[in-house]
Every structure is written in C-alpha cells, then in structure tokens.
Write a protein that holds these residues in place. Sequence first.
Motif, PDB file in Angstrom:
ATOM      1  N   LEU A   1       0.833  -1.198   0.000  1.00 31.33           N
ATOM      2  CA  LEU A   1       0.000   0.000   0.000  1.00 31.33           C
ATOM      3  C   LEU A   1       0.874   1.257   0.000  1.00 31.33           C
ATOM      4  O   LEU A   1       0.564   2.242  -0.665  1.00 31.33           O
ATOM      5  CB  LEU A   1      -0.952  -0.003   1.195  1.00 31.33           C
ATOM      6  N   PHE A   2       1.983   1.209   0.705  1.00 37.72           N
ATOM      7  CA  PHE A   2       2.907   2.338   0.767  1.00 37.72           C
ATOM      8  C   PHE A   2       3.395   2.727  -0.625  1.00 37.72           C
ATOM      9  O   PHE A   2       3.472   3.910  -0.952  1.00 37.72           O
ATOM     10  CB  PHE A   2       4.103   1.972   1.659  1.00 37.72           C
ATOM     11  N   VAL A   3       3.732   1.745  -1.454  1.00 41.53           N
ATOM     12  CA  VAL A   3       4.293   2.045  -2.782  1.00 41.53           C
ATOM     13  C   VAL A   3       3.216   2.313  -3.833  1.00 41.53           C
ATOM     14  O   VAL A   3       3.529   2.639  -4.969  1.00 41.53           O
ATOM     15  CB  VAL A   3       5.236   0.926  -3.282  1.00 41.53           C
TER      16      VAL A   3
ATOM     17  N   CYS B   1      -9.626   8.696   0.465  1.00 42.64           N
ATOM     18  CA  CYS B   1     -10.470   7.918   1.374  1.00 42.64           C
ATOM     19  C   CYS B   1     -10.891   6.599   0.704  1.00 42.64           C
ATOM     20  O   CYS B   1     -12.080   6.357   0.493  1.00 42.64           O
ATOM     21  CB  CYS B   1     -11.690   8.714   1.812  1.00 42.64           C
ATOM     22  N   PRO B   2      -9.926   5.744   0.362  1.00 39.76           N
ATOM     23  CA  PRO B   2     -10.250   4.539  -0.397  1.00 39.76           C
ATOM     24  C   PRO B   2     -11.123   3.552   0.374  1.00 39.76           C
ATOM     25  O   PRO B   2     -11.015   3.439   1.592  1.00 39.76           O
ATOM     26  CB  PRO B   2      -8.875   3.933  -0.694  1.00 39.76           C
TER      27      PRO B   2
ATOM     28  N   ARG C   1      -0.687   2.298   7.849  1.00 35.78           N
ATOM     29  CA  ARG C   1      -1.045   1.447   9.004  1.00 35.78           C
ATOM     30  C   ARG C   1      -2.470   1.744   9.468  1.00 35.78           C
ATOM     31  O   ARG C   1      -3.240   0.828   9.747  1.00 35.78           O
ATOM     32  CB  ARG C   1      -0.064   1.667  10.137  1.00 35.78           C
ATOM     33  N   THR C   2      -2.814   3.007   9.547  1.00 37.54           N
ATOM     34  CA  THR C   2      -4.168   3.385   9.954  1.00 37.54           C
ATOM     35  C   THR C   2      -5.188   2.871   8.943  1.00 37.54           C
ATOM     36  O   THR C   2      -6.232   2.333   9.314  1.00 37.54           O
ATOM     37  CB  THR C   2      -4.275   4.917  10.093  1.00 37.54           C
TER      38      THR C   2
ATOM     39  N   ALA D   1      -9.550  -3.468   7.829  1.00 38.69           N
ATOM     40  CA  ALA D   1      -9.817  -4.756   8.474  1.00 38.69           C
ATOM     41  C   ALA D   1     -11.141  -4.735   9.223  1.00 38.69           C
ATOM     42  O   ALA D   1     -11.763  -5.783   9.421  1.00 38.69           O
ATOM     43  CB  ALA D   1      -8.679  -5.101   9.432  1.00 38.69           C
ATOM     44  N   HIS D   2     -11.608  -3.555   9.604  1.00 38.85           N
ATOM     45  CA  HIS D   2     -12.858  -3.441  10.365  1.00 38.85           C
ATOM     46  C   HIS D   2     -14.061  -3.079   9.507  1.00 38.85           C
ATOM     47  O   HIS D   2     -15.179  -3.096   9.982  1.00 38.85           O
ATOM     48  CB  HIS D   2     -12.684  -2.409  11.477  1.00 38.85           C
TER      49      HIS D   2
END
Length: 83
Positions: free
Chosen positions: A13-15, A23-24, A68-69, A75-76
């Motif tokens: 995701l970082f790259v 806001c994906p 990370r956030t 995940a939720h």
Amino acid sequence: MISTVQELAAEALFVSHLQPSQCPSRETVEETVTEMILRHGSDGCAASVAEEFGDHPESAVRRMSWVRTELRGAAHRTPHYAS
C-alpha cells in the motif's frame, strides 16, 4: 506468519498510487495491495519503501502512518462482497 502478511500489505500500500485524500474503500485497498504485490513482488515493495525512507524520511513516516491506519480501518470495514 500473520505479521509477515501484514508487513507485506503495508509495504504494498505504501508504494501504491493511493493517497489519504482519496479515502479509499476496503475494496480499493485490497485491490491495490494485490496489484502492487503482483507488479513489484515482495522484495520490490520492500526495496521501494526502504528507498523512500532513505530519500524522504519525513514524508515516508507520515505515509507509513497513514498506511497502518488505513489497513487497520480496512480490516474493520464490511467486505465489499457482503451486502
């Protein structure tokens, strides 16, 4: 093993091209992570992250914090196929 998968997802995701302002959705995050892993491989994602931390540490820290956030939030969220 789970932490390794989480680390790979974070690097992928970082790259990616995704930005916090977009806001994906969970679906977009999942698709993007998969796309980046297929495109760059695990070693390529890790190398790109390392390069960014070396070249632009301040912005890389902010981006990884967002990543990370975003992954915790994804995940939720309800999976896109659950209606």
